[in-house]
Motif scaffolding. Structure first.
Motif, short mmCIF file in Angstrom:
data_model
loop_
_atom_site.label_atom_id
_atom_site.label_comp_id
_atom_site.label_asym_id
_atom_site.label_seq_id
_atom_site.Cartn_x
_atom_site.Cartn_y
_atom_site.Cartn_z
N ARG A 119 13.36 54.22 29.36
CA ARG A 119 13.21 54.75 28.01
C ARG A 119 14.55 54.84 27.31
O ARG A 119 15.57 55.17 27.94
CB ARG A 119 12.56 56.13 28.04
CG ARG A 119 11.06 56.10 28.24
CD ARG A 119 10.45 57.48 28.16
NE ARG A 119 10.61 58.09 26.83
CZ ARG A 119 9.73 58.93 26.29
NH1 ARG A 119 8.62 59.24 26.95
NH2 ARG A 119 9.96 59.45 25.09
N ASP A 164 1.53 57.67 27.05
CA ASP A 164 2.23 58.56 26.12
C ASP A 164 1.88 60.01 26.46
O ASP A 164 1.00 60.29 27.29
CB ASP A 164 1.92 58.20 24.67
CG ASP A 164 0.47 58.45 24.26
OD1 ASP A 164 -0.30 59.07 25.03
OD2 ASP A 164 0.09 58.03 23.15
N GLN A 165 2.56 60.95 25.81
CA GLN A 165 2.42 62.36 26.15
C GLN A 165 0.99 62.87 26.00
O GLN A 165 0.49 63.61 26.85
CB GLN A 165 3.35 63.20 25.26
CG GLN A 165 3.32 64.69 25.55
CD GLN A 165 3.81 65.01 26.95
OE1 GLN A 165 4.86 64.54 27.36
NE2 GLN A 165 3.03 65.77 27.70
N HIS A 188 -1.00 53.80 25.70
CA HIS A 188 0.30 53.53 26.31
C HIS A 188 1.45 53.97 25.40
O HIS A 188 1.30 54.15 24.20
CB HIS A 188 0.45 52.05 26.69
CG HIS A 188 0.10 51.08 25.62
ND1 HIS A 188 -0.54 49.89 25.88
CD2 HIS A 188 0.30 51.10 24.28
CE1 HIS A 188 -0.71 49.22 24.75
NE2 HIS A 188 -0.20 49.94 23.76
N LEU A 189 2.60 54.15 26.03
CA LEU A 189 3.81 54.52 25.31
C LEU A 189 4.18 53.41 24.34
O LEU A 189 4.13 52.23 24.71
CB LEU A 189 4.95 54.74 26.32
CG LEU A 189 6.27 55.30 25.78
CD1 LEU A 189 6.14 56.79 25.51
CD2 LEU A 189 7.40 55.03 26.78
N GLU A 193 10.04 52.27 22.36
CA GLU A 193 10.76 53.33 23.05
C GLU A 193 11.42 52.84 24.34
O GLU A 193 12.09 53.60 25.03
CB GLU A 193 9.83 54.51 23.36
CG GLU A 193 9.30 55.18 22.10
CD GLU A 193 8.56 56.47 22.39
OE1 GLU A 193 8.81 57.07 23.46
OE2 GLU A 193 7.74 56.88 21.55
#
Length: 222
Positions: A119, A164-165, A188-189, A193
């Protein structure tokens, strides 16, 4: 795919990133985690439902499989919910594999150059995983993979499914078993990032394990 990762964040950092009640487990910094070893994972225990940071064997084989059955380290998002080999774990035994980054190899001039992907902000990554009780009694796991996105696509055609969070809690929710419901709640993130850089080929050897492995490769270095 995802065949090598690094995890060096301490427990408080992981717990803060997860933002869910987590029972503390043992955690040793590792910079070259290879398949066929014990890796850290967050899962809910049957019965109590408590979240704990456990160690799982990184290769998957369901308890009903015979000795000749495969022991994959990854499961594709395209088939994990429908394959007889994985669908039980997808419905009932999902987990999160924390990582600070992972390695992929890019073919350059007839050789493979390892890259470290992580990240941009230095926060831990959460890989979607599934686990099962293996025939040998070990709890084993596989990391889900998806088609590579963003910068990761330049290194390898596939990448781990990084959540993701907002997706962490539903991914670990034992009440969620329906494939379509999970698809709508889990994301997904964002690929922007992520970043990457080339690193030393020392990472090719699983016995090498030190912080220098993730350092950007100096020009003319091996």
């Amino acid at each position: 795919m995802c065949g090598r990762l690094a995890l060096y964040s301490d427990f408080p950092s992981l717990a803060c990133s997860l933002k869910l009640p987590l029972i503390k487990g043992e955690l040793t910094p590792r910079y070259n985690v290879a398949p066929g070893t014990w890796i850290s994972a967050v899962r809910r225990h049957d019965g109590s439902g408590q979240l704990s940071l456990d160690t799982l064997w990184w290769s998957y084989r369901p308890p009903w499989a015979d000795d000749k059955a495969p022991q994959p380290i990854n499961a594709t998002v395209e088939k994990v919910a429908t394959s007889p080999y994985f669908r039980g774990a997808f419905a009932h035994h999902r987990c999160l594999v924390p990582a600070d980054g992972w390695y992929e190899w890019l073919a350059v001039g007839g050789r493979k150059q390892p890259h470290y992907l992580t990240r941009r902000d230095g926060e831990p990554l959460w890989f979607a995983g599934i686990w099962t009780e293996r025939p040998d009694g070990k709890p084993g796991c596989a990391i889900l993979t998806e088609p590579a996105r963003g910068v990761a696509k330049a290194i390898h055609p596939r990448m781990p499914l990084i959540l993701d969070q907002q997706s962490l809690e539903p991914w670990l929710d034992p009440e969620l078993t329906d494939r379509e419901t999970i698809r709508h709640l889990v994301h997904h993130l964002p690929h922007h990032e992520l970043t990457h850089w080339p690193v030393s080929t020392r990472v090719n050897k699983p016995e090498e394990d030190d912080p220098a492995l993730i350092e950007p490769l100096e020009p003319s270095a091996p």
